[in-house]
Design an enzyme around this catalytic site. Structure first.
Site, PDB file in Angstrom:
ATOM      1  N   ALA A   1      32.412   3.010  87.383  1.00 27.09           N
ATOM      2  CA  ALA A   1      31.178   2.339  86.971  1.00 27.09           C
ATOM      3  C   ALA A   1      30.199   3.238  86.212  1.00 27.09           C
ATOM      4  CB  ALA A   1      30.498   1.760  88.209  1.00 27.09           C
ATOM      5  N   ARG A   2      30.039   4.471  86.664  1.00 26.23           N
ATOM      6  CA  ARG A   2      28.957   5.294  86.115  1.00 26.23           C
ATOM      7  C   ARG A   2      29.308   5.977  84.795  1.00 26.23           C
ATOM      8  NH1 ARG A   2      29.735   9.498  91.025  1.00 26.23           N
ATOM      9  NH2 ARG A   2      31.793  10.260  90.471  1.00 26.23           N
ATOM     10  N   GLU A   3      30.536   5.824  84.346  1.00 32.58           N
ATOM     11  CA  GLU A   3      30.983   6.551  83.155  1.00 32.58           C
ATOM     12  C   GLU A   3      30.606   5.761  81.908  1.00 32.58           C
ATOM     13  OE1 GLU A   3      35.119   7.301  84.157  1.00 32.58           O
ATOM     14  OE2 GLU A   3      34.532   8.349  85.996  1.00 32.58           O
TER      15      GLU A   3
ATOM     16  N   GLU B   1      39.404  11.694  79.156  1.00 33.60           N
ATOM     17  CA  GLU B   1      38.104  12.023  79.751  1.00 33.60           C
ATOM     18  C   GLU B   1      37.189  12.434  78.601  1.00 33.60           C
ATOM     19  OE1 GLU B   1      37.231  11.651  82.850  1.00 33.60           O
ATOM     20  OE2 GLU B   1      39.138  11.540  83.931  1.00 33.60           O
TER      21      GLU B   1
ATOM     22  N   ASN C   1      40.810   3.359  90.517  1.00 27.92           N
ATOM     23  CA  ASN C   1      41.831   4.277  90.001  1.00 27.92           C
ATOM     24  C   ASN C   1      42.631   4.967  91.116  1.00 27.92           C
ATOM     25  OD1 ASN C   1      42.900   4.770  87.486  1.00 27.92           O
ATOM     26  ND2 ASN C   1      41.911   6.781  87.270  1.00 27.92           N
TER      27      ASN C   1
ATOM     28  N   HIS D   1      37.751   7.261  80.302  1.00 23.94           N
ATOM     29  CA  HIS D   1      36.906   7.727  81.414  1.00 23.94           C
ATOM     30  C   HIS D   1      35.983   8.817  80.893  1.00 23.94           C
ATOM     31  CE1 HIS D   1      39.079   6.132  85.103  1.00 23.94           C
ATOM     32  NE2 HIS D   1      39.884   5.775  84.121  1.00 23.94           N
ATOM     33  N   SER D   2      35.097   9.278  81.790  1.00 25.69           N
ATOM     34  CA  SER D   2      34.358  10.504  81.497  1.00 25.69           C
ATOM     35  C   SER D   2      34.109  11.214  82.814  1.00 25.69           C
ATOM     36  CB  SER D   2      33.039  10.198  80.793  1.00 25.69           C
ATOM     37  OG  SER D   2      32.121   9.571  81.662  1.00 25.69           O
TER      38      SER D   2
ATOM     39  N   TYR E   1      43.738  17.525  89.110  1.00 31.53           N
ATOM     40  CA  TYR E   1      43.969  17.501  90.552  1.00 31.53           C
ATOM     41  C   TYR E   1      44.927  16.356  90.834  1.00 31.53           C
ATOM     42  CZ  TYR E   1      39.966  14.374  89.700  1.00 31.53           C
ATOM     43  OH  TYR E   1      39.108  13.438  89.173  1.00 31.53           O
TER      44      TYR E   1
HETATM   45  O1  0X9 Z   1      39.977  10.938  89.170  1.00 36.56           O
HETATM   46  C1  0X9 Z   1      40.137  10.044  88.330  1.00 36.56           C
HETATM   47  O2  0X9 Z   1      40.352   8.875  88.622  1.00 36.56           O
HETATM   48  C2  0X9 Z   1      40.047  10.394  86.845  1.00 36.56           C
HETATM   49  N1  0X9 Z   1      38.953  11.300  86.619  1.00 36.56           N
HETATM   50  S1  0X9 Z   1      37.389  10.774  86.768  1.00 36.56           S
HETATM   51  O3  0X9 Z   1      36.505  11.905  86.750  1.00 36.56           O
HETATM   52  N2  0X9 Z   1      37.019   9.904  85.497  1.00 36.56           N
HETATM   53  O4  0X9 Z   1      37.263  10.000  87.951  1.00 36.56           O
HETATM   54  C3  0X9 Z   1      41.352  11.019  86.382  1.00 36.56           C
HETATM   55  C4  0X9 Z   1      42.593  10.180  86.590  1.00 36.56           C
HETATM   56  C5  0X9 Z   1      43.727  10.626  85.749  1.00 36.56           C
HETATM   57  N3  0X9 Z   1      44.995  10.182  86.201  1.00 36.56           N
HETATM   58  C6  0X9 Z   1      46.097  10.023  85.397  1.00 36.56           C
HETATM   59  N4  0X9 Z   1      46.007  10.120  84.113  1.00 36.56           N
HETATM   60  N5  0X9 Z   1      47.261   9.778  85.969  1.00 36.56           N
HETATM   61 ZN    ZN Z   2      36.723   7.958  85.719  1.00 35.27          ZN
END
Ligand code: 0X9
Ligand code: ZN
Length: 436
Positions: free
Chosen positions: A191-193, A391, A262, A316-317, A368
């Site tokens: 939401a915040r992105e 991102e 996510n 995303h960000s 991560y």
């Molecule tokens: O943690 C997440 O969901 C994503 N980063 S965020 O800071 N926008 O929340 C990254 C998810 C990436 N996953 C894959 N590409 N598989």
């Molecule tokens: Zn995100």
């Protein structure tokens, strides 16, 4: 007569009182981030990084993707800050207070956005001139088929938990050819992105309004764009709590609301390393995969293109990353190096244009562990040839909150990357290619 007037006056007064109460409720409900702090944290090695990731809890939050030589940021309430600082000191992790009280900044940004947006009349929007609400975005999307009858098509895919309409736009070149391969882009899973829906809207305008320059991107491909997936969470960041991430559906544990969309997708859902079973955590995975209406809609959208989905891009960000599957394991998908080539094409294009630096690689390795995210699902189940999370760059105080005046720089730079990657995907996987 007098009596009627008196009744009307009383009714008006009642209405006024109700309105005042209502706005008082809104004011009280609003999270103003009074005394919230932002720290810059500098882990010196992987071990310290791991400690930090393990320590993140509901009291204070590491703003997760800012992980380069300048460290990562932590957003923390005044109650949580003592504990955070104590833990950092205990583990000898360098840190520095950046912002002591976030509230004036949040207020200033809200004011800037409202001031700037008031210059435009819906359904016209100026993507570079403000951050738009879900309703404003839908009004704009709904106006497109009339303006571009042959090229723009809107589909109402379903409803959010709070019954907001989830809409998807398909853009073509209008030649009537069906079943072209597809580039599918979503925004605002978190939401915040806020730069994410702005970027989705900018892409739409490039493809529709700037057609002279971008027609070749639509020659053999259709583009499917869903600017806002997490409609309720996004609305909540406009009305109540600027840094909300999850959905707004209550959980069994009534204490905490919302699920991280996510982490809610069914592929390898539920690994402890990449998601949380605690409903108060920012990466709460939900009680079951797809127990959120919004992830169901995105799942159905992805599956409806299975077999002709050349590129799935989730916006995303923040942090300047091109993240590839897998998030849940250290292993790589079969065509990992092809995907990495596409991402590298995007990174190079951006460096040449603006000197912006992106890192590309598998989520598990460069960021991560994540489990149950949409990119992994798109790759594994919807058979996306290339699946990617972008991102976008950081902005503002926390990284999630660029000023309106920064939108243009971020989205024009990012478009250079998206356009280069689209061209690369189109070149690698010509229209009648065998997708697998
Ligand atoms: O943690 C997440 O969901 C994503 N980063 S965020 O800071 N926008 O929340 C990254 C998810 C990436 N996953 C894959 N590409 N598989
Ligand atoms: Zn995100």
């Amino acid at each position: 007569m007098t009596c009627k007037v008196a009744t009307a006056a009383a009714a008006n007064l009642l209405l006024l009182v109700l309105l005042v109460l209502q706005s008082a409720k809104i004011l009280l409900a609003r999270e103003d981030y009074k005394d919230y702090k932002v720290y810059q944290v500098q882990p010196q090695n992987d071990e310290q990084m791991q400690i930090l990731l393990n320590l993140a809890n509901k009291q204070w939050e590491l703003l997760p993707t800012w992980r380069n030589e300048s460290g990562i940021k932590a957003l923390v309430s005044s109650q949580g800050s003592g504990e955070l600082v104590k833990l950092l000191a205990e583990h000898h992790i360098e840190h520095q207070l950046l912002i002591d009280d976030l509230s004036p900044f949040v207020r200033a940004q809200r004011a800037e956005n409202l001031r700037s947006k008031s210059r435009y009349q819906l359904p016209y929007i100026d993507v570079l001139g403000g951050f738009y609400t879900h309703e404003e975005i839908n009004t704009y999307l709904d106006s497109l088929p009339e303006r571009y009858p042959k090229r723009a098509q809107i589909r109402h895919m379903g409803w959010s938990y709070e019954r907001r309409a989830l809409k998807v736009l398909t853009i073509s070149n209008g030649d009537g050819r069906r079943n072209k391969p597809v580039i599918l882009i979503d925004g605002t899973v978190h939401a915040r992105e806020w730069i994410s829906p702005s970027m989705a809207l900018y892409i739409i305008q490039q493809l529709l309004d700037n057609d002279a320059e971008n027609m070749e991107l639509l020659e053999d491909y259709d583009w499917v764009i869903m600017p806002v997936v997490n409609a309720d969470g996004y609305e909540y960041t406009h009305t109540d709590s600027r840094y909300w991430r999850k959905t707004r559906k209550p959980n069994d544990n009534i204490e905490c609301i919302g699920t991280d969309l996510n982490r809610n997708f069914a592929h390898e859902w539920g690994h402890e390393a990449g998601s949380s079973s605690d409903s108060c955590n920012e990466t709460y995975r939900g009680a079951r995969p797809f127990d959120q209406p919004e992830s169901q809609v995105l799942r159905d959208l992805l599956l409806s293109y299975s077999g002709r989905l050349s590129w799935y891009l989730s916006l995303h960000s923040y942090g300047n990353y091109f993240l590839l599957p897998w998030g849940y394991t250290r292993d790589f998908p079969d065509n990992y190096y092809d995907m990495l080539d596409v991402a590298t094409t995007g990174a190079m294009a951006i460096v040449h244009a603006t000197n912006g630096i992106y890192t590309a690689g598998s989520t598990y390795h460069v960021l991560y562990a994540t489990s149950g995210d949409s990119a992994d699902y798109a790759k594994a189940v919807a058979n996306a040839t290339v699946a990617m999370t972008m991102e976008l760059p950081a902005g503002g105080f926390s990284g999630f909150d660029p000023w309106v005046s920064h939108i243009e720089g971020i989205v024009t730079e990012s478009w250079v990357g998206v356009r280069a990657m689209a061209n690369d995907v189109i070149r690698r996987y010509p229209s009648n290619h065998d997708h697998k």
